[in-house]
Motif scaffolding. Structure first.
Motif, PDB file in Angstrom:
ATOM      1  N   LYS A   1       0.835  -1.190   0.000  1.00  0.00           N
ATOM      2  CA  LYS A   1       0.000   0.000   0.000  1.00  0.00           C
ATOM      3  C   LYS A   1       0.877   1.249   0.000  1.00  0.00           C
ATOM      4  CE  LYS A   1      -3.998  -2.013   2.339  1.00  0.00           C
ATOM      5  NZ  LYS A   1      -4.950  -1.908   3.485  1.00  0.00           N
ATOM      6  N   PRO A   2       0.443   2.314  -0.651  1.00  0.00           N
ATOM      7  CA  PRO A   2       1.226   3.558  -0.647  1.00  0.00           C
ATOM      8  C   PRO A   2       1.280   4.167   0.752  1.00  0.00           C
ATOM      9  CG  PRO A   2      -0.933   3.904  -1.638  1.00  0.00           C
ATOM     10  CD  PRO A   2      -0.798   2.423  -1.427  1.00  0.00           C
ATOM     11  N   LYS A   3       2.278   4.978   0.975  1.00  0.00           N
ATOM     12  CA  LYS A   3       2.430   5.624   2.280  1.00  0.00           C
ATOM     13  C   LYS A   3       1.346   6.680   2.498  1.00  0.00           C
ATOM     14  CE  LYS A   3       7.395   4.783   2.527  1.00  0.00           C
ATOM     15  NZ  LYS A   3       8.772   5.361   2.462  1.00  0.00           N
ATOM     16  N   ILE A   4       1.039   7.424   1.448  1.00  0.00           N
ATOM     17  CA  ILE A   4       0.040   8.491   1.554  1.00  0.00           C
ATOM     18  C   ILE A   4      -0.887   8.449   0.342  1.00  0.00           C
ATOM     19  CG2 ILE A   4      -0.351  10.996   1.555  1.00  0.00           C
ATOM     20  CD1 ILE A   4       2.271  11.367   3.008  1.00  0.00           C
ATOM     21  N   THR A   5      -2.172   8.615   0.607  1.00  0.00           N
ATOM     22  CA  THR A   5      -3.132   8.876  -0.462  1.00  0.00           C
ATOM     23  C   THR A   5      -3.476  10.356  -0.435  1.00  0.00           C
ATOM     24  OG1 THR A   5      -4.128   6.672  -0.410  1.00  0.00           O
ATOM     25  CG2 THR A   5      -5.450   8.446  -1.353  1.00  0.00           C
ATOM     26  N   VAL A   6      -3.246  11.028  -1.544  1.00  0.00           N
ATOM     27  CA  VAL A   6      -3.620  12.433  -1.695  1.00  0.00           C
ATOM     28  C   VAL A   6      -4.977  12.487  -2.389  1.00  0.00           C
ATOM     29  CG1 VAL A   6      -3.020  14.653  -2.736  1.00  0.00           C
ATOM     30  CG2 VAL A   6      -1.212  13.154  -1.863  1.00  0.00           C
ATOM     31  N   ILE A   7      -5.924  13.211  -1.789  1.00  0.00           N
ATOM     32  CA  ILE A   7      -7.274  13.327  -2.336  1.00  0.00           C
ATOM     33  C   ILE A   7      -7.560  14.791  -2.642  1.00  0.00           C
ATOM     34  CG2 ILE A   7      -9.742  13.032  -1.871  1.00  0.00           C
ATOM     35  CD1 ILE A   7      -8.936  10.750   0.054  1.00  0.00           C
ATOM     36  N   ALA A   8      -8.018  15.061  -3.860  1.00  0.00           N
ATOM     37  CA  ALA A   8      -8.345  16.439  -4.249  1.00  0.00           C
ATOM     38  C   ALA A   8      -9.721  16.482  -4.906  1.00  0.00           C
ATOM     39  CB  ALA A   8      -7.297  16.999  -5.197  1.00  0.00           C
TER      40      ALA A   8
ATOM     41  N   ALA B   1     -17.051  14.844  -2.873  1.00  0.00           N
ATOM     42  CA  ALA B   1     -15.885  14.442  -3.668  1.00  0.00           C
ATOM     43  C   ALA B   1     -14.783  13.882  -2.769  1.00  0.00           C
ATOM     44  CB  ALA B   1     -15.373  15.628  -4.476  1.00  0.00           C
ATOM     45  N   ARG B   2     -14.556  14.525  -1.646  1.00  0.00           N
ATOM     46  CA  ARG B   2     -13.549  14.009  -0.706  1.00  0.00           C
ATOM     47  C   ARG B   2     -13.963  12.649  -0.158  1.00  0.00           C
ATOM     48  NH1 ARG B   2     -13.164  19.861   1.977  1.00  0.00           N
ATOM     49  NH2 ARG B   2     -11.326  20.694   0.891  1.00  0.00           N
ATOM     50  N   ASN B   3     -15.246  12.494   0.135  1.00  0.00           N
ATOM     51  CA  ASN B   3     -15.721  11.201   0.646  1.00  0.00           C
ATOM     52  C   ASN B   3     -15.555  10.096  -0.387  1.00  0.00           C
ATOM     53  OD1 ASN B   3     -16.440  12.400   3.080  1.00  0.00           O
ATOM     54  ND2 ASN B   3     -18.564  12.737   2.460  1.00  0.00           N
ATOM     55  N   THR B   4     -15.757  10.428  -1.655  1.00  0.00           N
ATOM     56  CA  THR B   4     -15.503   9.460  -2.726  1.00  0.00           C
ATOM     57  C   THR B   4     -14.051   9.017  -2.696  1.00  0.00           C
ATOM     58  OG1 THR B   4     -17.229  10.376  -4.156  1.00  0.00           O
ATOM     59  CG2 THR B   4     -15.471   9.135  -5.236  1.00  0.00           C
ATOM     60  N   GLY B   5     -13.153   9.975  -2.498  1.00  0.00           N
ATOM     61  CA  GLY B   5     -11.730   9.654  -2.421  1.00  0.00           C
ATOM     62  C   GLY B   5     -11.394   8.799  -1.221  1.00  0.00           C
ATOM     63  N   ILE B   6     -12.000   9.089  -0.074  1.00  0.00           N
ATOM     64  CA  ILE B   6     -11.734   8.305   1.140  1.00  0.00           C
ATOM     65  C   ILE B   6     -12.093   6.843   0.921  1.00  0.00           C
ATOM     66  CG2 ILE B   6     -12.455   7.938   3.540  1.00  0.00           C
ATOM     67  CD1 ILE B   6     -12.799  10.978   3.792  1.00  0.00           C
ATOM     68  N   LYS B   7     -13.221   6.606   0.275  1.00  0.00           N
ATOM     69  CA  LYS B   7     -13.665   5.222   0.042  1.00  0.00           C
ATOM     70  C   LYS B   7     -12.682   4.452  -0.825  1.00  0.00           C
ATOM     71  CE  LYS B   7     -18.671   6.027   0.476  1.00  0.00           C
ATOM     72  NZ  LYS B   7     -18.649   7.442   0.859  1.00  0.00           N
ATOM     73  N   ARG B   8     -12.002   5.132  -1.748  1.00  0.00           N
ATOM     74  CA  ARG B   8     -11.069   4.464  -2.662  1.00  0.00           C
ATOM     75  C   ARG B   8      -9.640   4.423  -2.138  1.00  0.00           C
ATOM     76  NH1 ARG B   8     -12.386   4.107  -8.186  1.00  0.00           N
ATOM     77  NH2 ARG B   8     -10.272   3.267  -8.357  1.00  0.00           N
ATOM     78  N   ALA B   9      -9.350   5.150  -1.088  1.00  0.00           N
ATOM     79  CA  ALA B   9      -7.968   5.335  -0.632  1.00  0.00           C
ATOM     80  C   ALA B   9      -7.357   4.045  -0.095  1.00  0.00           C
ATOM     81  CB  ALA B   9      -7.927   6.414   0.440  1.00  0.00           C
TER      82      ALA B   9
ATOM     83  N   LEU C   1      -9.574   7.245  10.666  1.00  0.00           N
ATOM     84  CA  LEU C   1     -10.775   7.789  10.027  1.00  0.00           C
ATOM     85  C   LEU C   1     -11.789   6.686   9.718  1.00  0.00           C
ATOM     86  CD1 LEU C   1      -9.536  10.513   7.491  1.00  0.00           C
ATOM     87  CD2 LEU C   1     -10.047  10.733   9.927  1.00  0.00           C
ATOM     88  N   LYS C   2     -11.305   5.587   9.162  1.00  0.00           N
ATOM     89  CA  LYS C   2     -12.216   4.531   8.743  1.00  0.00           C
ATOM     90  C   LYS C   2     -12.783   3.765   9.932  1.00  0.00           C
ATOM     91  CE  LYS C   2     -10.584   4.082   4.021  1.00  0.00           C
ATOM     92  NZ  LYS C   2     -10.240   3.196   2.889  1.00  0.00           N
ATOM     93  N   ASN C   3     -11.995   3.565  10.975  1.00  0.00           N
ATOM     94  CA  ASN C   3     -12.493   2.872  12.169  1.00  0.00           C
ATOM     95  C   ASN C   3     -13.573   3.679  12.883  1.00  0.00           C
ATOM     96  OD1 ASN C   3     -10.766   0.719  11.732  1.00  0.00           O
ATOM     97  ND2 ASN C   3      -9.220   1.427  13.184  1.00  0.00           N
ATOM     98  N   HIS C   4     -13.499   5.009  12.747  1.00  0.00           N
ATOM     99  CA  HIS C   4     -14.488   5.875  13.386  1.00  0.00           C
ATOM    100  C   HIS C   4     -15.563   6.343  12.389  1.00  0.00           C
ATOM    101  CE1 HIS C   4     -11.306   6.051  16.467  1.00  0.00           C
ATOM    102  NE2 HIS C   4     -12.271   6.384  17.303  1.00  0.00           N
TER     103      HIS C   4
END
Length: 354
Positions: free
Chosen positions: A2-9, A73-81, A173-176
């Motif tokens: 897995k990547p170290k960081i997911t950047v979401i814009a 849009a950010r929530n869409t990114g979170i789901k794919r991260a 974030l995902k656990n909460h």
């Protein structure tokens, strides 16, 4: 791996700035990243620019959706991260090339759930470009109680409000089940929920994010949004609810919390004073703001009720609508004709302590 960081814009009609913004991510010294660019129904060339970037760099995932706002849009990114950490970029801003590397190493070294950095406000006013740096001392909080007793220090200077100066532990974030809500100023609402149960937080003393506060071609609206006051009330009640959940009763801490709202009410009345409404309407709106119980609590309990600034606040506590409107006009004049002085003074006021 897995990547170290997911950047979401979240991307919406920013074709003029998007290439510089995304390029600043791709040039980061930390290369092990994925970048999720969510086209939120743009009507300009933003979507095509995203697809072009995705075709050239396999770290980029380009997504397209019907316009639903930055929060969705950010929530869409979170789901794919997939990254260990999440970073949220505004697509008209840019990063210096070492920012993500420094934030990642900082988070890893101290096993942080949330890392917070400084930033640079970029302004373009009256044909003049200038910058104002906003940075706080390096600090590590390792328990819930430790952070809760100091969170107010970061409330009034934009540090808590925005997502783009932060690195979030994805699992936290995902656990909460944390997502951006569909409300005005969703970023502060989101971050208040992030910190509600947070334990390990770090503040990094760098300022490598450049935030466009005002840009060439932008104009300040003279039309007052009648929903603004109600949105401010909703926002502040959320803040108070978190502090109530924390069982914070210390008057010195709450003084800073209420000061946050007092300064927003000053901004609100300044916007009322500087719009095109008839003077009778302005007075009516200001009287409504000053009569509200939260407004009165803010000016009575906030730290601005002391010293020289306290003298400035007297008309607000005494509900002197005409004087408050006059103060708003003065603030607008200084902001328009002495922009550098105004914005630097505002940073100083936000950081100052009694």
């Amino acid at each position: 791996m897995k990547p170290k960081i997911t950047v979401i814009a979240p991307v919406y009609n920013v074709e003029e700035y998007l290439e510089k913004s995304v390029s600043s991510i791709l040039k980061q010294t930390l290369k092990d990243i994925e970048v999720i660019l969510v086209d939120d129904g743009s009507s300009d060339a933003s979507g095509a620019i995203i697809d072009d970037f995705a075709a050239k760099d396999n770290r980029i995932i380009g997504l397209h959706q019907v316009n639903a706002g930055a929060a969705a849009a950010r929530n869409t990114g979170i789901k794919r991260a997939q990254g260990k950490y999440l970073y949220f970029l505004d697509p008209d801003d840019w990063l210096e090339k070492t920012m993500l590397q420094k934030m990642y190493e900082f988070a890893e070294e101290h096993q942080l759930q949330l890392s917070i950095a400084g930033f640079v406000n970029e302004y373009y006013e009256k044909g003049k470009a200038f910058s104002v740096k906003n940075v706080m001392p390096r600090r590590i909080f390792t328990t819930q109680n430790d952070f809760r007793l100091h969170a107010h220090e970061y409330l009034n200077n934009t540090f808590l409000a925005v997502p783009w100066n932060k690195l979030y532990k994805t699992s936290y974030l995902k656990n909460h089940h944390l997502e951006f809500p569909q409300v005005k100023w969703d970023d502060l609402h989101f971050n208040m929920e992030v910190i509600r149960n947070i334990e390990r937080v770090g503040v990094l003393d760098i300022a490598e994010y450049h935030f466009f506060r005002s840009r060439p071609g932008s104009e300040t609206t003279k039309v007052f949004n009648e929903k603004l006051f109600a949105n401010r009330i909703q926002q502040f009640k959320h803040i108070l609810a978190v502090y109530d959940d924390w069982k914070i009763s210390d008057k010195a801490i709450l003084m800073y919390v209420y000061n946050y709202y007092a300064l927003r009410m000053i901004q609100l009345t300044q916007e009322i004073a500087d719009n095109n409404m008839h003077i009778s309407q302005k007075k009516s709106y200001v009287k409504k703001v000053l009569a509200d119980s939260l407004t009165q609590s803010a000016f009575k309990k906030g730290k601005s009720n002391k010293g020289l600034i306290g003298l400035f606040m007297i008309p607000y506590r005494l509900r002197m609508a005409k004087t408050v409107l006059a103060i708003g006009k003065v603030i607008s004049f200084v902001k328009a004709h002495f922009s550098v002085l105004f914005y630097r003074a505002r940073i100083h006021v936000q950081k100052s302590k009694e």
